[in-house]
Design an enzyme around this catalytic site. Structure first.
Site, PDB file in Angstrom:
ATOM      1  N   THR A  18      30.979 -40.447  16.146  1.00  0.00           N
ATOM      2  CA  THR A  18      30.010 -39.955  17.130  1.00  0.00           C
ATOM      3  C   THR A  18      28.576 -40.040  16.598  1.00  0.00           C
ATOM      4  O   THR A  18      27.689 -40.592  17.253  1.00  0.00           O
ATOM      5  CB  THR A  18      30.340 -38.479  17.470  1.00  0.00           C
ATOM      6  N   VAL A  19      28.356 -39.493  15.394  1.00  0.00           N
ATOM      7  CA  VAL A  19      26.985 -39.422  14.878  1.00  0.00           C
ATOM      8  C   VAL A  19      26.484 -40.813  14.449  1.00  0.00           C
ATOM      9  O   VAL A  19      25.364 -41.208  14.775  1.00  0.00           O
ATOM     10  CB  VAL A  19      26.892 -38.408  13.715  1.00  0.00           C
ATOM     11  N   GLU A 134      18.214 -33.989   6.693  1.00  0.00           N
ATOM     12  CA  GLU A 134      17.744 -33.189   7.832  1.00  0.00           C
ATOM     13  C   GLU A 134      18.874 -32.855   8.806  1.00  0.00           C
ATOM     14  O   GLU A 134      18.951 -31.749   9.354  1.00  0.00           O
ATOM     15  CB  GLU A 134      16.641 -33.971   8.577  1.00  0.00           C
ATOM     16  N   GLY A 139      21.589 -29.776  13.538  1.00  0.00           N
ATOM     17  CA  GLY A 139      21.555 -30.981  14.377  1.00  0.00           C
ATOM     18  C   GLY A 139      20.138 -31.494  14.601  1.00  0.00           C
ATOM     19  O   GLY A 139      19.466 -31.929  13.665  1.00  0.00           O
ATOM     20  N   ILE A 141      17.430 -29.893  15.265  1.00  0.00           N
ATOM     21  CA  ILE A 141      16.319 -28.988  14.917  1.00  0.00           C
ATOM     22  C   ILE A 141      15.735 -29.427  13.564  1.00  0.00           C
ATOM     23  O   ILE A 141      16.466 -29.488  12.582  1.00  0.00           O
ATOM     24  CB  ILE A 141      16.808 -27.519  14.779  1.00  0.00           C
ATOM     25  N   ASP A 206      31.737 -23.751   8.060  1.00  0.00           N
ATOM     26  CA  ASP A 206      30.679 -24.703   8.426  1.00  0.00           C
ATOM     27  C   ASP A 206      29.304 -24.019   8.320  1.00  0.00           C
ATOM     28  O   ASP A 206      28.352 -24.580   7.771  1.00  0.00           O
ATOM     29  CB  ASP A 206      30.950 -25.194   9.864  1.00  0.00           C
ATOM     30  N   LYS A 210      25.996 -24.668   5.663  1.00  0.00           N
ATOM     31  CA  LYS A 210      24.614 -24.858   6.135  1.00  0.00           C
ATOM     32  C   LYS A 210      23.676 -23.822   5.521  1.00  0.00           C
ATOM     33  O   LYS A 210      22.524 -24.126   5.200  1.00  0.00           O
ATOM     34  CB  LYS A 210      24.580 -24.803   7.663  1.00  0.00           C
ATOM     35  N   GLY A 308      26.126 -32.925  18.166  1.00  0.00           N
ATOM     36  CA  GLY A 308      26.142 -33.994  19.166  1.00  0.00           C
ATOM     37  C   GLY A 308      25.487 -35.257  18.660  1.00  0.00           C
ATOM     38  O   GLY A 308      24.640 -35.227  17.754  1.00  0.00           O
TER      39      GLY A 308
HETATM   40  N1  HSE Z   1      30.777 -28.472  14.177  1.00  0.00           N
HETATM   41  C1  HSE Z   1      29.376 -28.172  14.085  1.00  0.00           C
HETATM   42  C2  HSE Z   1      28.979 -27.161  15.150  1.00  0.00           C
HETATM   43  C3  HSE Z   1      28.491 -29.366  14.276  1.00  0.00           C
HETATM   44  O1  HSE Z   1      29.777 -26.839  16.027  1.00  0.00           O
HETATM   45  O2  HSE Z   1      27.859 -26.688  15.105  1.00  0.00           O
HETATM   46  C4  HSE Z   1      28.196 -30.122  13.045  1.00  0.00           C
HETATM   47  O3  HSE Z   1      27.657 -29.354  12.032  1.00  0.00           O
END
Ligand code: HSE
Length: 436
Positions: A18-19, A134, A139, A141, A206, A210, A308
């Site tokens: 996707t990315v 980044e 995403g 931002i 996740d 981050k 996304g």
């Molecule tokens: N799976 C992550 C989210 C996206 O739902 O924010 C990628 O970091």
């Protein structure tokens, strides 16, 4: 090969999911705009992808499609390697190989950056190149660049926010559609927001990855996963969300990083009940938002799509453009090799208000026993509300004043021993963020 002899910068994309496909599309669709702004042609030369069916996504016949990493590493014409494979393996060794071959690297990989930021930045430095990430947080931002450039003179005291789109989508839908977690999760998966295996998202992992990256950039500190007390949203029920609303609060999964007065740091990821008027309470669905508190800026908030193809792809292309402005020189702003080890304070040692929901036997003396336990652990209560009957038990919602988190957790252990009078401790959720 370091010198770009022409105004062309050649790119390899590792992984056309996707990315990766989002990056390819933006580089193609916006080629004229990018050339105008950077003075360079950013040309995709090679795509590395195991899944041969994805070859059809490559519209330009000049792009080499390969499943062999050596076709990227050993190609002296490739200046920038974009890693959009995700996961640790083989992404991490591939990134290392690219840096050693003196190629700039751009990655969206929060797992790899959070685990190996020190090794990777040192490897880049040793080979006269750099690594950009980044897209690994928030995403679309531009939080990394904003922290490095916009907030360059700031001593940042705290950074907190919603860093996971999937969990924020789920919490929003539980509230707005009055459904339970598992039903909404299925809906999120069918809409493509949640991964087939959403474990990393819903467990808070996740978000923890981050937060480690934000901590490195905002505070210049080296935080390990074991330094972060993280939990997810699996236990959040419609009842908690409804009761929070009645109390003027909203539940959000927050990453919180804070510099404390004694110059230690505390990091946590957990569901928090925020006042409904807090700006983060207004962040719905798959959006992310990050709150930054600095000595001069006071408060700032960045808001946008945290996941996304298009938003994440845009963040990656912005990194490639950043590289292109000074290529083959490093951009001095990006050179941060000194993540310090610092003293951490366990968030459990700090004080906070709590919301607690219990199912208890509806008989005399139960509340007395419960409040005795709280008294023994120095926990002062601000509200005790008896709600509906659930499964023949009385449902009790308790709000506390500010108490030490360890005391709260110890008292919960004691409450659990009161079975069968206390049937279940359903939820324990922190209230507010001023207290961390
Ligand atoms: N799976 C992550 C989210 C996206 O739902 O924010 C990628 O970091």
């Amino acid at each position: 090969m370091r010198m770009a002899k022409t105004n062309n910068l050649y790119i390899a994309i590792l992984g056309l999911g996707t990315v990766g496909n989002g990056v390819y599309k933006i580089l193609n669709d916006n080629a004229a705009l990018i050339k105008k702004r950077t003075g360079k042609n950013l040309i995709v030369k090679t795509v590395l992808e195991k899944d041969l069916s994805r070859k059809k996504l490559i519209t330009n016949k000049n792009v080499q499609f390969t499943s062999d990493i050596n076709a990227v590493i050993n190609d002296p014409a490739i200046n920038v390697v974009v890693e959009t494979m995700g996961g640790e393996n083989p992404a991490y060794p591939f990134i290392c190989q690219a840096l050693k071959a003196k190629k700039f690297v751009v990655t969206a990989n929060k797992e790899v950056v959070s685990k190996y930021k020190k090794e990777l930045t040192n490897l880049a430095k040793d080979h006269g190149v750099d690594i950009y990430y980044e897209a690994s947080v928030g995403g679309g931002i531009p939080i990394i660049r904003t922290l490095k450039a916009g907030f360059a003179p700031e001593k940042i005291n705290s950074i907190y926010g919603i860093l996971n789109g999937t969990t924020n989508f789920i919490l929003t839908k539980i509230e707005e559609e009055q459904k339970e977690f598992t039903e909404v999760l299925k809906e999120a998966q069918s809409l493509g927001f949640a991964e087939k295996n959403p474990t990393m998202d819903v467990t808070g992992l996740d978000t923890a990855f981050k937060l480690i990256i934000l901590a490195a950039v905002a505070f210049k500190v080296d935080v390990k996963l074991t330094d972060i007390a993280y939990e997810g949203i699996q236990k959040i029920s419609l009842r908690d969300i409804t009761y929070a609303k009645e109390l003027g609060l909203k539940i959000k999964l927050l990453a919180i990083g804070k510099r404390l007065k004694n110059n230690t740091f505390a990091f946590s990821v957990q569901p928090v009940m925020l006042p409904q008027e807090h700006p983060l309470s207004a962040v719905r669905n798959e959006f992310n938002a990050i709150f930054i508190v600095g000595e001069n800026i006071n408060e700032a908030m960045l808001y946008g799509k945290g996941a996304g193809a298009a938003p994440t792809g845009s963040a990656i292309v912005s990194d490639i453009m950043d590289i292109s402005y000074t290529y083959p020189q490093n951009n001095i702003r990006n050179l941060e090799y000194d993540f310090k080890s610092v003293k951490m304070t366990n968030p459990a040692e700090l004080y906070a208000k709590f919301y607690l929901r219990l199912l208890v036997k509806d008989t005399y003396g139960v509340l007395e026993k419960i409040t005795n336990i709280f008294g023994q652990h120095k926990i002062s209560l601000s509200k005790v509300i008896q709600k509906d009957e659930v499964k023949k038990y009385a449902e009790i919602v308790i709000m506390t004043h500010k108490v030490k988190e360890t005391n709260m957790k110890n008292s919960i252990k004691e409450l659990q021993k009161l079975t069968p009078l206390v049937h279940e401790v359903c939820s324990l959720i922190k209230v507010g963020i001023d207290n961390l």
